[in-house]
Design a protein around this motif. Sequence first.
Motif, PDB file in Angstrom:
ATOM      1  N   ALA A 124      35.539  33.847  27.011  1.00 36.11           N
ATOM      2  CA  ALA A 124      36.064  34.679  28.099  1.00 36.11           C
ATOM      3  C   ALA A 124      36.807  35.902  27.569  1.00 36.11           C
TER       4      ALA A 124
ATOM      5  N   SER B 182      36.090  39.463  36.198  1.00 38.12           N
ATOM      6  CA  SER B 182      36.930  38.268  36.004  1.00 38.12           C
ATOM      7  C   SER B 182      37.305  37.628  37.335  1.00 38.12           C
TER       8      SER B 182
ATOM      9  N   TYR C 224      35.551  34.422  38.612  1.00 30.47           N
ATOM     10  CA  TYR C 224      35.540  33.151  37.881  1.00 30.47           C
ATOM     11  C   TYR C 224      35.753  31.915  38.771  1.00 30.47           C
TER      12      TYR C 224
ATOM     13  N   SER D 140      32.885  36.571  30.685  1.00 31.71           N
ATOM     14  CA  SER D 140      34.288  36.279  31.031  1.00 31.71           C
ATOM     15  C   SER D 140      34.360  35.445  32.311  1.00 31.71           C
ATOM     16  N   ALA D 141      33.505  35.777  33.307  1.00 26.88           N
ATOM     17  CA  ALA D 141      33.537  35.001  34.559  1.00 26.88           C
ATOM     18  C   ALA D 141      33.083  33.559  34.298  1.00 26.88           C
TER      19      ALA D 141
ATOM     20  N   TRP E 109      35.940  31.672  31.902  1.00 30.78           N
ATOM     21  CA  TRP E 109      37.160  31.213  32.581  1.00 30.78           C
ATOM     22  C   TRP E 109      36.844  30.214  33.690  1.00 30.78           C
ATOM     23  N   GLY E 110      35.709  30.448  34.373  1.00 29.47           N
ATOM     24  CA  GLY E 110      35.319  29.522  35.439  1.00 29.47           C
ATOM     25  C   GLY E 110      35.008  28.142  34.887  1.00 29.47           C
TER      26      GLY E 110
END
Lengths: 350, 106
Positions: A116, A136, A139, A199-200, A203-204
């Motif tokens: 991420a 982001s 996420y 990144s999505a 972090w998700g």
Amino acid sequence: MSSISLDKALHNHFQRSQRWGFTWALWTAVLWGAWYVPGTAMWYEEPFVSINNGDHGMRLAATAVMTWIHAVVVLLFLVIWNGMLGKLKDYGRTIMRFRRISKWYALASLCGGPMAIFGSYMAMGYVGPVFAAITSLFYPVVGALIARLWYHEKISGRAALGMAIIIMGGVVIYGPGLFGEIDISENYAWLGYVGGIMSAIGWGAEGAVASRAMDVTDPDVGIQCRFSFEILFWGVLVLPMIFLLTDLPIVTLLVDMLTSQMVMIWMVLASICHAYCYTAFYKSFSLIGVGRGEAIGNLYGVFAVIFVMVFTLDLPEWYFVVGLILTVTGSFVMFREPAENISTLREVET
Amino acid sequence: MKLPQKGFLLVTLSQHQSLWDYELINQAIAEYGLKGNYWINHFSIALDELASAGLITRIGHRLDDGSFIARDRLQFEFALSDFGRERMFDTGLLDSNASSGEFIND
């Protein structure tokens, strides 16, 4: 003779759990937003300020070193936290069971750390910071989808609607900044789009993956395990590889950062925010679920603008108010879900 | 090495048809050599988290008349769910060759 009825006591119990879950998620957003002040200020100090914007290799190397030091300081604050809560022994018992339990925290740290952060940095570097912020924001959708498909987390219509409104609010706050930032003639822009997706997803996925281990372990202990593994990823794998395979001055960057008083002051402030932001994040998952926890955590976009406004005295654009109204509305839509509905977060066989 | 605390609660519950929260809490407090209200609340929250995640199910509830932990405190009776048993196998808290109550060290 009892002073309260059984039904009332039961309702109060579920409502208390729900409130604590949303309170932890809100703390995540507040501290995450606060993190942006020291997190951004660091880039205005040596050695970062001297790195040319076009020197992507050097910027990535500096980010890697910074993230590693950051993770070490975060771990120190988590040790203090768990020491005060009397959970350090449980940390030892948990992290030692790597093959069956703590490996999920290792995977969560890989998703939320290298994947991420690196992805977000690619999005920032090759498209722009606004694009990185917007990607982001998505996420929670990834987190909710994975939690739904992987272990049948209940995502009610109300929770999904609240999540959609919060995301829309975030897009309203950051969206107008996209005009003028996206340059379709930029040959390497696709790297930024890939980074945004990373990144999505990173972090998700982190919330859903960590929850796999949190099913049988304590969330405070879990977050300490997660950062222990992140330190190992950067310190034992990524940084030595950069050192061995490239000419980038990893050791010089490390020494420059550690000996810069201002960098270390910002680093400590950023790490306090990050340590307790993540603690609150993980604690919310076990009470209100990954989807809701991540969606409320998304309010960080609002708090980041507010904290930056407080420190720079620059008023945000008018559309911030529209975004603020949307995000607050989305949060209330979610919070007004009956507490009994989320007393069990998953559709499982009993 | 002892089990992580939530793991201990699950293993203890897997050895019985069902248990009330104060029974689980008392066993956990004895296992880890702890005492005081802080740890009673700590294990109560751990049980809430296990129930939220669907690993254990609330099969009964009543108000404490003051003879267990505190007067008017809501008590729950818990049983391990099928999902909880499955998660215990996944995480090595139950041996897949054992019917219940056996755990393996990793």
